[in-house]
Design a protein around this motif. Structure first.
Motif, short mmCIF file in Angstrom:
data_model
loop_
_atom_site.label_atom_id
_atom_site.label_comp_id
_atom_site.label_asym_id
_atom_site.label_seq_id
_atom_site.Cartn_x
_atom_site.Cartn_y
_atom_site.Cartn_z
N SER A 38 0.78 -1.32 0.00
CA SER A 38 0.10 0.03 -0.22
C SER A 38 0.68 1.19 0.01
CB SER A 38 -0.94 0.13 1.20
OG SER A 38 -0.18 0.27 2.40
N VAL A 39 0.23 2.36 -0.42
CA VAL A 39 0.70 3.69 -0.46
C VAL A 39 -0.04 4.47 0.49
CG1 VAL A 39 1.52 5.80 -1.84
CG2 VAL A 39 1.57 3.48 -3.00
N ARG A 40 0.61 4.99 1.50
CA ARG A 40 -0.05 5.88 2.39
C ARG A 40 0.27 7.33 2.53
NH1 ARG A 40 -3.49 2.84 6.12
NH2 ARG A 40 -3.11 0.64 5.69
N ALA A 41 -0.53 8.25 2.54
CA ALA A 41 -0.14 9.54 2.48
C ALA A 41 0.00 10.00 3.95
CB ALA A 41 -1.32 10.78 1.87
N TYR A 42 0.82 11.07 4.37
CA TYR A 42 1.00 11.46 5.69
C TYR A 42 1.44 13.03 5.83
CZ TYR A 42 5.91 10.39 4.87
OH TYR A 42 7.13 10.37 4.45
N GLY A 43 1.22 13.52 6.84
CA GLY A 43 1.61 14.71 7.18
C GLY A 43 2.97 14.80 7.87
N THR A 44 3.99 15.70 7.86
CA THR A 44 5.09 15.82 8.52
C THR A 44 5.44 17.10 9.16
OG1 THR A 44 7.36 14.96 8.50
CG2 THR A 44 6.66 15.93 6.56
#
Length: 162
Positions: free
Chosen positions: A128-134
């Motif tokens: 899977s590809v998961r988006a996130y904030g950093t």
């Protein structure tokens, strides 16, 4: 930890060392995080290199490994010997060591202010590809405290810049 895991970590460390020895080494990042992925806690080790830098904006691809303690429901250990549960045949001890290792790749786009860096990323691991904030902030010269938060993924730790 099995020999495969040690070799994978050694290869990542060697790759990071070679990048750090290059003339453009001021750009290399190395991260060590405590992370939770799909409900499983573990640690992340990774290296990255910004491919685009313009003012405070940067795009940084990274590679690394998520190291965790995984259960092996098909194997059991008794008196130091690893057995397959279905037929109780002794097998290689690697099946019972409980150490899991998953490689990941990610890309982050960030903008840096003097005391804060904010950005977004996409992380590929497993299937899977998961988006996130950093977000990160300096704690010492060349060392930042960093956190990543996304759907089914959270990580926090330190990022060194070389």
């Amino acid at each position: 930890m099995s020999h495969r895991h040690v070799l994978a970590l050694a290869a990542a460390a060697l790759g990071g060392s070679l990048l750090a020895a290059s003339p453009a080494a001021a750009q290399v990042t190395a991260e060590a995080n405590v992370a939770k992925w799909k409900g499983q806690w573990g640690g992340e080790l990774g290296v990255g290199y910004p491919i685009l830098r313009d003012g405070g904006f940067a795009v940084t691809p990274s590679v690394g490994a998520f190291i965790y303690d995984k259960d092996h429901p098909r194997y059991t250990s008794d008196d130091g010997v690893c057995y397959r549960r279905i037929d109780e045949v002794a097998v290689n001890d690697d099946h019972c060591d409980g150490t899991g290792l998953k490689a990941y790749g990610r890309v982050e786009a960030s903008y840096s202010l003097p005391m804060l860096t904010l950005g977004v990323g996409a992380r590929y691991m497993g299937d899977s590809v998961r988006a996130y904030g950093t977000a990160s902030m300096p704690v010492m010269p060349m060392l930042d405290a960093k956190v990543n938060v996304g759907d089914g993924y959270v990580a926090g730790g330190l990022q060194a810049r070389f």
